[in-house]
Design a protein around this motif. Sequence first.
Motif, PDB file in Angstrom:
ATOM      1  N   SER A  63      -3.151 -10.472   1.878  1.00  0.00           N
ATOM      2  CA  SER A  63      -3.924  -9.552   2.726  1.00  0.00           C
ATOM      3  C   SER A  63      -5.384  -9.968   2.791  1.00  0.00           C
ATOM      4  O   SER A  63      -6.068  -9.720   3.794  1.00  0.00           O
ATOM      5  CB  SER A  63      -3.806  -8.113   2.210  1.00  0.00           C
ATOM      6  OG  SER A  63      -4.506  -7.940   0.976  1.00  0.00           O
ATOM      7  N   VAL A  64      -5.874 -10.600   1.741  1.00  0.00           N
ATOM      8  CA  VAL A  64      -7.240 -11.128   1.733  1.00  0.00           C
ATOM      9  C   VAL A  64      -7.350 -12.308   2.687  1.00  0.00           C
ATOM     10  O   VAL A  64      -8.240 -12.367   3.540  1.00  0.00           O
ATOM     11  CB  VAL A  64      -7.650 -11.535   0.301  1.00  0.00           C
ATOM     12  CG1 VAL A  64      -8.974 -12.308   0.324  1.00  0.00           C
ATOM     13  CG2 VAL A  64      -7.774 -10.303  -0.583  1.00  0.00           C
ATOM     14  N   ILE A  65      -6.422 -13.254   2.584  1.00  0.00           N
ATOM     15  CA  ILE A  65      -6.454 -14.450   3.427  1.00  0.00           C
ATOM     16  C   ILE A  65      -6.291 -14.100   4.900  1.00  0.00           C
ATOM     17  O   ILE A  65      -6.810 -14.805   5.775  1.00  0.00           O
ATOM     18  CB  ILE A  65      -5.360 -15.435   2.985  1.00  0.00           C
ATOM     19  CG1 ILE A  65      -5.703 -16.002   1.601  1.00  0.00           C
ATOM     20  CG2 ILE A  65      -5.200 -16.579   3.982  1.00  0.00           C
ATOM     21  CD1 ILE A  65      -7.025 -16.768   1.565  1.00  0.00           C
ATOM     22  N   ALA A  66      -5.600 -13.023   5.188  1.00  0.00           N
ATOM     23  CA  ALA A  66      -5.388 -12.621   6.581  1.00  0.00           C
ATOM     24  C   ALA A  66      -6.702 -12.333   7.300  1.00  0.00           C
ATOM     25  O   ALA A  66      -6.738 -12.315   8.540  1.00  0.00           O
ATOM     26  CB  ALA A  66      -4.482 -11.392   6.635  1.00  0.00           C
ATOM     27  N   HIS A  67      -7.797 -12.122   6.553  1.00  0.00           N
ATOM     28  CA  HIS A  67      -9.098 -11.835   7.160  1.00  0.00           C
ATOM     29  C   HIS A  67      -9.920 -13.099   7.422  1.00  0.00           C
ATOM     30  O   HIS A  67     -11.013 -13.018   7.982  1.00  0.00           O
ATOM     31  CB  HIS A  67      -9.899 -10.885   6.272  1.00  0.00           C
ATOM     32  CG  HIS A  67      -9.345  -9.488   6.263  1.00  0.00           C
ATOM     33  ND1 HIS A  67      -8.422  -9.069   5.336  1.00  0.00           N
ATOM     34  CD2 HIS A  67      -9.571  -8.426   7.085  1.00  0.00           C
ATOM     35  CE1 HIS A  67      -8.110  -7.805   5.569  1.00  0.00           C
ATOM     36  NE2 HIS A  67      -8.785  -7.394   6.621  1.00  0.00           N
ATOM     37  N   VAL A  68      -9.430 -14.266   7.012  1.00  0.00           N
ATOM     38  CA  VAL A  68     -10.158 -15.512   7.260  1.00  0.00           C
ATOM     39  C   VAL A  68     -10.020 -15.886   8.732  1.00  0.00           C
ATOM     40  O   VAL A  68      -8.920 -15.857   9.296  1.00  0.00           O
ATOM     41  CB  VAL A  68      -9.614 -16.655   6.375  1.00  0.00           C
ATOM     42  CG1 VAL A  68     -10.345 -17.964   6.691  1.00  0.00           C
ATOM     43  CG2 VAL A  68      -9.769 -16.308   4.898  1.00  0.00           C
ATOM     44  N   ASP A  69     -11.137 -16.222   9.352  1.00  0.00           N
ATOM     45  CA  ASP A  69     -11.168 -16.561  10.774  1.00  0.00           C
ATOM     46  C   ASP A  69     -10.686 -17.990  11.003  1.00  0.00           C
ATOM     47  O   ASP A  69     -11.310 -18.942  10.543  1.00  0.00           O
ATOM     48  CB  ASP A  69     -12.591 -16.393  11.305  1.00  0.00           C
ATOM     49  CG  ASP A  69     -12.702 -16.628  12.799  1.00  0.00           C
ATOM     50  OD1 ASP A  69     -11.655 -16.803  13.464  1.00  0.00           O
ATOM     51  OD2 ASP A  69     -13.834 -16.631  13.317  1.00  0.00           O
ATOM     52  N   LEU A  70      -9.581 -18.129  11.720  1.00  0.00           N
ATOM     53  CA  LEU A  70      -9.011 -19.443  12.027  1.00  0.00           C
ATOM     54  C   LEU A  70      -9.206 -19.821  13.492  1.00  0.00           C
ATOM     55  O   LEU A  70      -8.677 -20.837  13.952  1.00  0.00           O
ATOM     56  CB  LEU A  70      -7.503 -19.444  11.714  1.00  0.00           C
ATOM     57  CG  LEU A  70      -7.074 -19.074  10.293  1.00  0.00           C
ATOM     58  CD1 LEU A  70      -5.552 -19.042  10.203  1.00  0.00           C
ATOM     59  CD2 LEU A  70      -7.659 -20.032   9.274  1.00  0.00           C
ATOM     60  N   SER A  71      -9.960 -19.021  14.228  1.00  0.00           N
ATOM     61  CA  SER A  71     -10.038 -19.189  15.680  1.00  0.00           C
ATOM     62  C   SER A  71     -10.674 -20.505  16.117  1.00  0.00           C
ATOM     63  O   SER A  71     -10.445 -20.952  17.244  1.00  0.00           O
ATOM     64  CB  SER A  71     -10.810 -18.019  16.303  1.00  0.00           C
ATOM     65  OG  SER A  71     -12.160 -17.987  15.831  1.00  0.00           O
ATOM     66  N   ALA A  72     -11.461 -21.141  15.253  1.00  0.00           N
ATOM     67  CA  ALA A  72     -12.112 -22.401  15.645  1.00  0.00           C
ATOM     68  C   ALA A  72     -11.112 -23.541  15.768  1.00  0.00           C
ATOM     69  O   ALA A  72     -11.334 -24.494  16.523  1.00  0.00           O
ATOM     70  CB  ALA A  72     -13.206 -22.769  14.650  1.00  0.00           C
ATOM     71  N   PHE A  73      -9.999 -23.462  15.049  1.00  0.00           N
ATOM     72  CA  PHE A  73      -8.997 -24.520  15.131  1.00  0.00           C
ATOM     73  C   PHE A  73      -8.296 -24.436  16.484  1.00  0.00           C
ATOM     74  O   PHE A  73      -7.737 -23.408  16.856  1.00  0.00           O
ATOM     75  CB  PHE A  73      -7.995 -24.403  13.989  1.00  0.00           C
ATOM     76  CG  PHE A  73      -8.597 -24.619  12.634  1.00  0.00           C
ATOM     77  CD1 PHE A  73      -9.095 -25.858  12.279  1.00  0.00           C
ATOM     78  CD2 PHE A  73      -8.677 -23.582  11.719  1.00  0.00           C
ATOM     79  CE1 PHE A  73      -9.667 -26.074  11.021  1.00  0.00           C
ATOM     80  CE2 PHE A  73      -9.238 -23.782  10.461  1.00  0.00           C
ATOM     81  CZ  PHE A  73      -9.737 -25.029  10.124  1.00  0.00           C
ATOM     82  N   GLY A  74      -8.368 -25.533  17.215  1.00  0.00           N
ATOM     83  CA  GLY A  74      -7.782 -25.565  18.546  1.00  0.00           C
ATOM     84  C   GLY A  74      -8.767 -25.258  19.651  1.00  0.00           C
ATOM     85  O   GLY A  74      -8.480 -25.469  20.829  1.00  0.00           O
ATOM     86  N   SER A  75      -9.968 -24.763  19.255  1.00  0.00           N
ATOM     87  CA  SER A  75     -10.966 -24.430  20.267  1.00  0.00           C
ATOM     88  C   SER A  75     -12.285 -25.155  20.047  1.00  0.00           C
ATOM     89  O   SER A  75     -13.171 -25.102  20.891  1.00  0.00           O
ATOM     90  CB  SER A  75     -11.224 -22.919  20.282  1.00  0.00           C
ATOM     91  OG  SER A  75     -11.761 -22.475  19.041  1.00  0.00           O
ATOM     92  N   ALA A  76     -12.420 -25.833  18.915  1.00  0.00           N
ATOM     93  CA  ALA A  76     -13.651 -26.565  18.598  1.00  0.00           C
ATOM     94  C   ALA A  76     -13.272 -27.918  18.011  1.00  0.00           C
ATOM     95  O   ALA A  76     -12.156 -28.096  17.511  1.00  0.00           O
ATOM     96  CB  ALA A  76     -14.503 -25.774  17.600  1.00  0.00           C
TER      97      ALA A  76
END
Length: 208
Positions: A63-76
């Motif tokens: 549940s802690v890891i679920a809050h890590v932002d992964l949005s940069a992968f595939g977009s940067a």
Amino acid sequence: MARPRQVLLTREKIVEVASALVDAEGLDALSVRRLATELGVQGPSLYNHFPTKADILDAVADSVIAHVDLSAFGSAPWDEALRRWAHSYRRVLSEHPNVVPVLAQGPGRRPASLAMAEAVYGALVDAGFSYARATHVGALMRYLVTGSSLGSFALGFDVDPDLYERYPHLRHAPRLAEHHEAVDEGAFELGLDLLITGLTARYEMGTR
């Protein structure tokens, strides 16, 4: 006479209360008996949702890891994505330091942790890194982030100035405690910058 109101017990509620307990008091405070008391239920009822205490702890960690932002992968670009992810990863761990020892052991079978590993590894492979090198980079990034979250370098020194009379190069060590946030943050930023700069240089040389 009205029946006592039953507590609605869900996996999400168990994880929420267990997470709060670990955050407030540490891993040793988490037990099935204590958790049941906090939830207002009998211990055996927890086993309807989680077979063991270890499974509860795994769910808390995930549940802690679920809050890590992964949005940069595939977009940067891969290097910028690594940098942004590392900052988010460290920020999340700094908010839940008591669970870091569990996370440092690896993703295991935890869904959010495996999704994060997939995002990092996949981005590196897609950028042209070999499978072996992508594995090395992912491991190195985890060492940096989790290592910097396990404890404070600056708070590891005693504040007694007399202690350092025999260590003249450490004479300013007692002052580290009051500046520990800046020291620890600066060390992480330096390490991250050196790591990504070095990886970028090797990448541009074709060493992937």
